[in-house]
Design a protein around this motif. Structure first.
Motif, short mmCIF file in Angstrom:
data_model
loop_
_atom_site.label_atom_id
_atom_site.label_comp_id
_atom_site.label_asym_id
_atom_site.label_seq_id
_atom_site.Cartn_x
_atom_site.Cartn_y
_atom_site.Cartn_z
N GLU A 1 20.32 10.68 22.77
CA GLU A 1 21.52 10.09 22.18
C GLU A 1 21.72 10.68 20.79
O GLU A 1 20.79 11.18 20.17
CB GLU A 1 21.40 8.58 22.09
CG GLU A 1 20.24 8.11 21.26
CD GLU A 1 19.99 6.62 21.38
OE1 GLU A 1 19.44 6.07 20.42
OE2 GLU A 1 20.33 6.02 22.40
N THR B 1 15.25 12.30 22.04
CA THR B 1 15.10 12.93 23.35
C THR B 1 13.69 12.71 23.87
O THR B 1 12.78 12.43 23.12
CB THR B 1 15.37 14.45 23.27
OG1 THR B 1 14.50 15.00 22.31
CG2 THR B 1 16.81 14.72 22.90
N SER C 1 25.52 9.72 24.35
CA SER C 1 24.20 9.61 24.96
C SER C 1 24.22 10.36 26.28
O SER C 1 25.29 10.71 26.79
CB SER C 1 23.80 8.15 25.15
OG SER C 1 24.64 7.53 26.08
N TRP C 2 23.05 10.61 26.83
CA TRP C 2 22.98 11.33 28.09
C TRP C 2 21.71 10.98 28.84
O TRP C 2 20.75 10.47 28.27
CB TRP C 2 23.08 12.84 27.89
CG TRP C 2 22.02 13.43 27.01
CD1 TRP C 2 20.80 13.91 27.40
CD2 TRP C 2 22.08 13.62 25.60
NE1 TRP C 2 20.10 14.38 26.33
CE2 TRP C 2 20.88 14.22 25.21
CE3 TRP C 2 23.04 13.35 24.63
CZ2 TRP C 2 20.60 14.54 23.88
CZ3 TRP C 2 22.76 13.67 23.32
CH2 TRP C 2 21.56 14.26 22.95
N ASP C 3 21.75 11.24 30.12
CA ASP C 3 20.58 11.09 30.98
C ASP C 3 20.53 12.32 31.89
O ASP C 3 21.20 13.30 31.65
CB ASP C 3 20.63 9.78 31.76
CG ASP C 3 21.87 9.61 32.61
OD1 ASP C 3 22.49 10.64 32.97
OD2 ASP C 3 22.23 8.47 32.91
N ASN C 4 19.74 12.25 32.96
CA ASN C 4 19.60 13.40 33.85
C ASN C 4 20.88 13.74 34.59
O ASN C 4 21.07 14.87 35.02
CB ASN C 4 18.50 13.14 34.88
CG ASN C 4 17.12 13.26 34.25
OD1 ASN C 4 16.94 14.00 33.30
ND2 ASN C 4 16.18 12.51 34.78
N HIS D 1 12.24 12.95 29.91
CA HIS D 1 13.10 12.52 31.01
C HIS D 1 14.53 13.02 30.84
O HIS D 1 15.41 12.60 31.53
CB HIS D 1 13.12 11.00 31.11
CG HIS D 1 11.79 10.39 31.40
ND1 HIS D 1 10.66 11.12 31.58
CD2 HIS D 1 11.42 9.11 31.52
CE1 HIS D 1 9.63 10.30 31.80
NE2 HIS D 1 10.07 9.08 31.77
N GLN D 2 14.74 13.93 29.90
CA GLN D 2 16.06 14.50 29.64
C GLN D 2 17.07 13.43 29.24
O GLN D 2 18.22 13.47 29.63
CB GLN D 2 16.57 15.29 30.85
CG GLN D 2 15.66 16.40 31.31
CD GLN D 2 15.46 17.46 30.24
OE1 GLN D 2 16.35 17.73 29.47
NE2 GLN D 2 14.29 18.05 30.21
N GLN D 3 16.63 12.45 28.53
CA GLN D 3 17.53 11.42 28.03
C GLN D 3 17.61 11.55 26.52
O GLN D 3 16.64 11.94 25.88
CB GLN D 3 17.02 10.03 28.40
CG GLN D 3 17.03 9.79 29.89
CD GLN D 3 16.55 8.39 30.22
OE1 GLN D 3 16.20 7.63 29.35
NE2 GLN D 3 16.54 8.08 31.51
N HIS E 1 20.09 21.16 31.52
CA HIS E 1 20.58 20.53 32.73
C HIS E 1 21.22 21.54 33.68
O HIS E 1 21.19 21.36 34.89
CB HIS E 1 21.54 19.39 32.41
CG HIS E 1 20.83 18.18 31.89
ND1 HIS E 1 20.62 17.98 30.55
CD2 HIS E 1 20.27 17.13 32.53
CE1 HIS E 1 19.97 16.86 30.39
NE2 HIS E 1 19.73 16.31 31.57
#
Length: 167
Positions: free
Chosen positions: A12, A5, A85-88, A8-10, A161
């Motif tokens: 996996e 992490t 995985s993730w992003d904003n 940038h709030q990303q 989020h």
């Protein structure tokens, strides 16, 4: 391997490819044993009672272990070992992208058995605001501690989020 992490709030959640390889290898060895049981019957080196038990044991063994072999084999040859995985904007699970604002909560689900009496793997259940659920299967690639740790990371990311972008 767990998260990566950043500010940038990303992030996996990855699985260990070696876990898939060694579990797949154990399944392969068991399948070879099942084939050897069948070969003993074909070679004619069994008594009449064994001709009943050996094929039943071989078929049941292949039924129970065969799907796991292919599951672990496909996970071990995948180019990328990312489970989630993730992003904003969204959470990415396989080919699905689920926006954060559609997710109500994330829990760990442990189904007892599949409909064909095979052991079902633990999964992350994403409860969406429209009342549906999305399941992310872990394919028996995590231990209990890794499951709980990755679940808390997913829940923390969801909470961050939701605070960042309330509905």
């Amino acid at each position: 391997m767990l998260p990566a992490t950043s500010e940038h709030q990303q992030g996996e959640i990855r699985y260990r490819r070696m876990t898939a390889i060694w579990k797949g290898s154990l399944c392969f060895l068991f399948l070879v044993l099942c084939v050897l049981l069948l070969w003993v019957i074909v070679a004619g080196q069994t008594e009449s009672v064994e001709k009943i038990y050996y094929p039943m044991a071989a078929v049941l063994g292949m039924w129970m272990v065969g799907p796991f072999f292919f599951m672990f084999w496909t996970r071990s040859i995948q180019r990328v070992s990312i489970l989630v995985s993730w992003d904003n904007h969204s959470l990415h699970a396989g080919k699905r992208d689920i926006p954060w604002n559609q997710i109500r909560k994330i829990e760990l689900a442990n189904p007892a058995r599949s409909k064909w009496q095979l052991s079902a793997s633990p999964m992350y259940a994403l409860f969406l605001k429209d009342g549906t659920r999305v399941h992310i299967h872990t394919d028996h690639l995590f231990g209990k501690k890794e499951l709980q740790s990755s679940l808390s990371i997913l829940q923390k990311s969801l909470q961050e989020h939701q605070e960042f972008d309330p509905d």
